[in-house]
Design a protein around this motif. Structure first.
Motif, PDB file in Angstrom:
ATOM      1  N   GLN A  85       0.849  -1.188   0.000  1.00  0.00           N
ATOM      2  CA  GLN A  85       0.000   0.000   0.000  1.00  0.00           C
ATOM      3  C   GLN A  85       0.887   1.240   0.000  1.00  0.00           C
ATOM      4  O   GLN A  85       1.850   1.330   0.760  1.00  0.00           O
ATOM      5  CB  GLN A  85      -0.894   0.005   1.239  1.00  0.00           C
ATOM      6  N   GLY A  86       0.587   2.183  -0.888  1.00  0.00           N
ATOM      7  CA  GLY A  86       1.349   3.416  -1.006  1.00  0.00           C
ATOM      8  C   GLY A  86       2.478   3.363  -2.019  1.00  0.00           C
ATOM      9  O   GLY A  86       2.969   4.400  -2.437  1.00  0.00           O
ATOM     10  N   GLU A  87       2.891   2.164  -2.443  1.00  0.00           N
ATOM     11  CA  GLU A  87       3.941   2.058  -3.458  1.00  0.00           C
ATOM     12  C   GLU A  87       3.372   2.380  -4.836  1.00  0.00           C
ATOM     13  O   GLU A  87       2.178   2.203  -5.097  1.00  0.00           O
ATOM     14  CB  GLU A  87       4.539   0.639  -3.497  1.00  0.00           C
ATOM     15  N   PHE A  88       4.264   2.846  -5.706  1.00  0.00           N
ATOM     16  CA  PHE A  88       3.872   3.112  -7.081  1.00  0.00           C
ATOM     17  C   PHE A  88       3.626   1.821  -7.843  1.00  0.00           C
ATOM     18  O   PHE A  88       4.330   0.830  -7.659  1.00  0.00           O
ATOM     19  CB  PHE A  88       4.949   3.900  -7.824  1.00  0.00           C
ATOM     20  N   VAL A  89       2.647   1.852  -8.726  1.00  0.00           N
ATOM     21  CA  VAL A  89       2.440   0.820  -9.736  1.00  0.00           C
ATOM     22  C   VAL A  89       3.199   1.312 -10.958  1.00  0.00           C
ATOM     23  O   VAL A  89       2.968   2.435 -11.430  1.00  0.00           O
ATOM     24  CB  VAL A  89       0.938   0.619 -10.027  1.00  0.00           C
ATOM     25  N   ILE A  90       4.114   0.482 -11.447  1.00  0.00           N
ATOM     26  CA  ILE A  90       5.016   0.889 -12.531  1.00  0.00           C
ATOM     27  C   ILE A  90       4.651   0.144 -13.818  1.00  0.00           C
ATOM     28  O   ILE A  90       4.592  -1.089 -13.843  1.00  0.00           O
ATOM     29  CB  ILE A  90       6.490   0.580 -12.178  1.00  0.00           C
ATOM     30  N   LYS A  91       4.406   0.911 -14.885  1.00  0.00           N
ATOM     31  CA  LYS A  91       4.137   0.381 -16.225  1.00  0.00           C
ATOM     32  C   LYS A  91       4.848   1.304 -17.205  1.00  0.00           C
ATOM     33  O   LYS A  91       4.868   2.512 -16.992  1.00  0.00           O
ATOM     34  CB  LYS A  91       2.628   0.351 -16.485  1.00  0.00           C
ATOM     35  N   TYR A  92       5.417   0.763 -18.236  1.00  0.00           N
ATOM     36  CA  TYR A  92       6.228   1.528 -19.200  1.00  0.00           C
ATOM     37  C   TYR A  92       7.462   2.131 -18.518  1.00  0.00           C
ATOM     38  O   TYR A  92       8.009   3.127 -18.985  1.00  0.00           O
ATOM     39  CB  TYR A  92       5.439   2.658 -19.865  1.00  0.00           C
TER      40      TYR A  92
END
Length: 99
Positions: A59-66
Motif C-alpha cells: 500500500q502506497g507504493e507506485f504501480v510501474i508500467k512503461y
C-alpha cells in the motif's frame, strides 16, 4: 506461449494478452527484447488487456508500467493479483504523489 506482456524491465505489472483464469500457472515476456519474463500463479480472473501484479506491491507504493509510475496502490497487492481501479489510485488524479 506467453499470457502477459511486460513493457519495461522496471515494471511491477504485466498486461494480459489473453483472458487469464484464477489458479492458472502463467508466464510473461518482456517486449523490449522478447526475453522470458516471470512465471507465476494467477490469484484472480484477469481479463484481456488488464494488469497483473508481477511482485507484491505494498500500500502506497507506485504501480510501474512503461518504466514509469502510473498510480499508487491503495492497499497491499499480492503477486498474481488483478491490478485495476479497485486497488490502484491513478497518478493522473494524484499529481504523481503517493496517497
Amino acid at each position: 506461449m506467453p499470457h502477459f506482456l511486460i513493457h519495461n524491465k522496471q515494471d511491477n505489472v504485466g498486461v494480459a494478452i489473453t483472458d487469464i483464469r484464477r489458479g492458472e500457472e502463467i508466464e510473461g515476456v518482456y517486449i523490449e527484447d522478447m526475453s522470458q519474463g516471470p512465471k507465476l500463479k494467477a490469484l484472480d480472473e484477469i481479463p484481456l488487456g488488464h494488469k497483473i501484479a508481477l511482485k507484491d506491491i505494498r500500500q502506497g507504493e507506485f504501480v510501474i508500467k512503461y518504466g514509469r509510475p502510473i498510480g499508487s496502490a491503495i492497499r497491499d497487492i499480492r503477486m498474481g493479483e488483478h491490478v485495476h481501479v479497485h486497488n490502484v489510485k491513478s497518478n493522473r488524479w494524484s499529481k504523481w504523489k503517493n496517497p
